[in-house]
Design an enzyme around this catalytic site. Structure first.
Site, mmCIF file in Angstrom:
data_model
loop_
_atom_site.group_PDB
_atom_site.id
_atom_site.type_symbol
_atom_site.label_atom_id
_atom_site.label_comp_id
_atom_site.label_asym_id
_atom_site.label_seq_id
_atom_site.Cartn_x
_atom_site.Cartn_y
_atom_site.Cartn_z
ATOM 1 C CB SER A 228 -0.959 -0.062 1.191
ATOM 2 O OG SER A 228 -1.993 0.886 1.073
ATOM 3 C CG ASP A 454 -5.857 -2.985 -4.081
ATOM 4 O OD1 ASP A 454 -6.452 -2.156 -3.358
ATOM 5 O OD2 ASP A 454 -4.767 -3.494 -3.775
ATOM 6 C CG HIS A 484 -5.258 -2.838 0.177
ATOM 7 N ND1 HIS A 484 -4.814 -2.250 -0.984
ATOM 8 C CD2 HIS A 484 -4.584 -2.219 1.194
ATOM 9 C CE1 HIS A 484 -3.923 -1.310 -0.691
ATOM 10 N NE2 HIS A 484 -3.768 -1.281 0.629
#
Length: 515
Positions: A228, A454, A484
């Protein structure tokens, strides 16, 4: 969450704990009196996480009985004055489990946010990286401004409860005035309580900390696993120190070419896609979907629920009520992982019956709130890092002009993410740039893993990262999945590719697709 510019993932393990259960100062006031790269770390058994890290118990031993070890590392408060005051960064590690001759070095993790505590997150997922531990010491840290590492402090627990109960999607002038007032008060509290550290929490600062960490840990190259926001941090590191990059993996990839508005709009599309996929999945199963007859019916019912909550909240986790904002936040949190879709279904069923506990628990997880009412500093750190990084400042008038585009991207999340863009408007520190610079000529290959489903870091960002890193650096791998990130999906194809590169240096063919 009500007002950071982008939605972010709290550690998924925290969500499970919340559902199952329904300090350092910024400066040490001393000048650098040692050669910081030569400092020796004092590794000891880990204490219980601090409140800013999220609280809880000390990490349990690993499956083989080895214990997690913790230490602190000195780093300059201001990298422009490296001989000046220092701060302490909190580190955690699990020593490599394999034979000494097989050890490659340290593998440093950043799990994203920004604002997430690596000291608490790595142990929560440590067993998932057991294969990597055969040849690496697994290492993570609280970046500056986070957890135990000179944490940014803003409002207290009671103030945060009120802050997260506010209406973050104002419908009229009065609601807009209140929302902007509350946002300004939050930002002023951050300046009052954390003035010294706020100018020094940029991603470039954290990247320089990682290069110091590499040296202190005794590694010639930085071996890295970024997830991320951790992919943005990794990209910035590669730009600043391309010759120091070892084996690196970016998973759940931030688009480094986007400004905050474009990033928020991309998230609106991403979360809408994830909601669409959830609704299709629920209604395509052989048994009845308890929250709608068709995919469109599921989404329509959610929209009506949020409209009703905007007018009249329902009981949540006593004494708080489930508001429209908290419900939207909770739905978003559940979309971070396919494993949480069942919680979303249960939470919606509850809410339709007038009980908001599950959706509020999900929202609390996103906001870093423990069942005892204590907050980690993930929200404060998230805003501080984003606002220090991002140059644009958006006005309420600008947001109102952009609402149609956000609503077109997502009828459910559009307003929520659009209004989040005013978070930095009254921030005390100016932002550094429109978007991060990740050009890294001369770097070794970086494996960039994009997930087609995602919600938080849409799939298109992986290709943009590869292009921005430059020719011969980024190697894209696609995972056709949900949630994610990709590695923690336990997809064998993805894990074999990542493990093969990190453990054996085998770079997968560019354009590899896993499904």
């Amino acid at each position: 969450m009500p007002n950071p510019p982008r939605l972010r993932a709290a550690a998924l393990a925290v969500t499970v704990l919340l559902l199952s259960s329904v300090l350092a100062s910024c400066g040490d006031d001393d000048s650098q009196d040692e050669d910081l790269p030569a400092q020796e770390l004092s590794w000891k058994d880990c204490p219980a996480p601090s409140p800013a890290e999220g609280g809880g118990d000390s990490p349990s031993p690993l499956a083989d009985g080895d214990k997690w070890q913790c230490a602190t590392m000195k780093t300059p408060l201001d990298w422009a004055e490296p001989k000046g005051d220092t701060i302490k960064l909190a580190l955690i590690r699990a020593r490599a489990s394999g034979a000494g001759s097989e050890r490659i070095g340290s593998l440093i993790f950043n799990f994203g946010g920004p604002g997430g505590s690596g000291v608490t997150t790595l142990p929560a997922f440590g067993e998932e990286y057991a294969k990597l531990r055969t040849r690496y010491d697994l290492v993570s840290f609280d970046p500056r401004g986070v957890g135990r590492s000179a944490p940014v402090e803003c409002q207290n627990n009671l103030q945060l409860d009120a802050h997260f109960q506010q209406d973050a999607t104002p419908d009229d002038a009065a609601e807009r005035t209140t929302y902007l007032k509350n946002t300004k008060e939050f930002n002023e509290a951050c300046e009052t309580n954390s003035e010294e550290v706020l100018p020094h929490v940029r991603t470039t600062d954290a990247a320089r900390d990682m290069d110091l960490m590499r040296q202190v840990l005794g590694d010639a190259k930085l071996h890295y696993f970024g997830i991320s926001y951790g992919t943005e941090l990794g990209g910035v590191y590669a730009h600043l120190f391309p010759k120091n990059v070892g084996r690196a993996v970016f998973d759940g990839v931030v688009d480094p070419t986007q400004n905050p508005e474009q990033g928020s709009l991309g998230q609106a599309r991403g979360f809408q896609l994830a909601l669409d996929n959830y609704a299709e999945d629920c209604t395509s199963k052989t048994e009845d979907c308890p929250v709608g007859d068709t995919a469109q019916d599921v989404k329509d019912r959610i929209a009506r629920l949020l409209e009703d909550l905007d007018r009249r909240p329902i009981p949540g986790i006593y004494p708080r009520e489930l508001t429209e904002t908290a419900a939207t936040n909770g739905i978003a949190q559940a979309l971070y992982s396919r494993d949480f879709w069942e919680y979303l279904t249960e939470g919606l069923e509850q809410a339709y019956d007038g009980n908001g506990q599950i959706l509020m628990a999900l929202s609390d997880s996103m906001n870093g709130r423990n069942p005892d009412g204590e907050y980690s500093n993930i929200t404060a750190a998230n805003i501080a890092i984003n606002c220090a990084d991002d140059k644009p400042r958006y006005t309420a008038a600008y947001v109102e002009r952009k609402l149609p585009a956000f609503r077109a991207a997502s009828p459910l999340f559009g307003d929520f993410l659009a209004w989040g863009m005013v978070s930095c408007t009254d921030w005390a520190v100016s932002g550094a740039a429109d978007h991060p610079d990740v050009r890294a000529p001369g770097s070794t290959p970086i494996l960039v893993v994009g997930n087609t489903g995602d919600p938080a870091t849409p799939y298109e960002g992986a290709k943009k990262m590869v292009e921005a890193l430059g020719e011969g650096v980024g190697v894209e791998l696609t995972y056709k999945g949900q949630g994610h990130g990709a590695y923690d999906s336990k997809n064998k194809c993805v894990q074999d590719a990542v493990n093969g590169y990190l453990l054996d240096g085998k770079v997968p063919a560019a354009g590899t697709v896993c499904s």
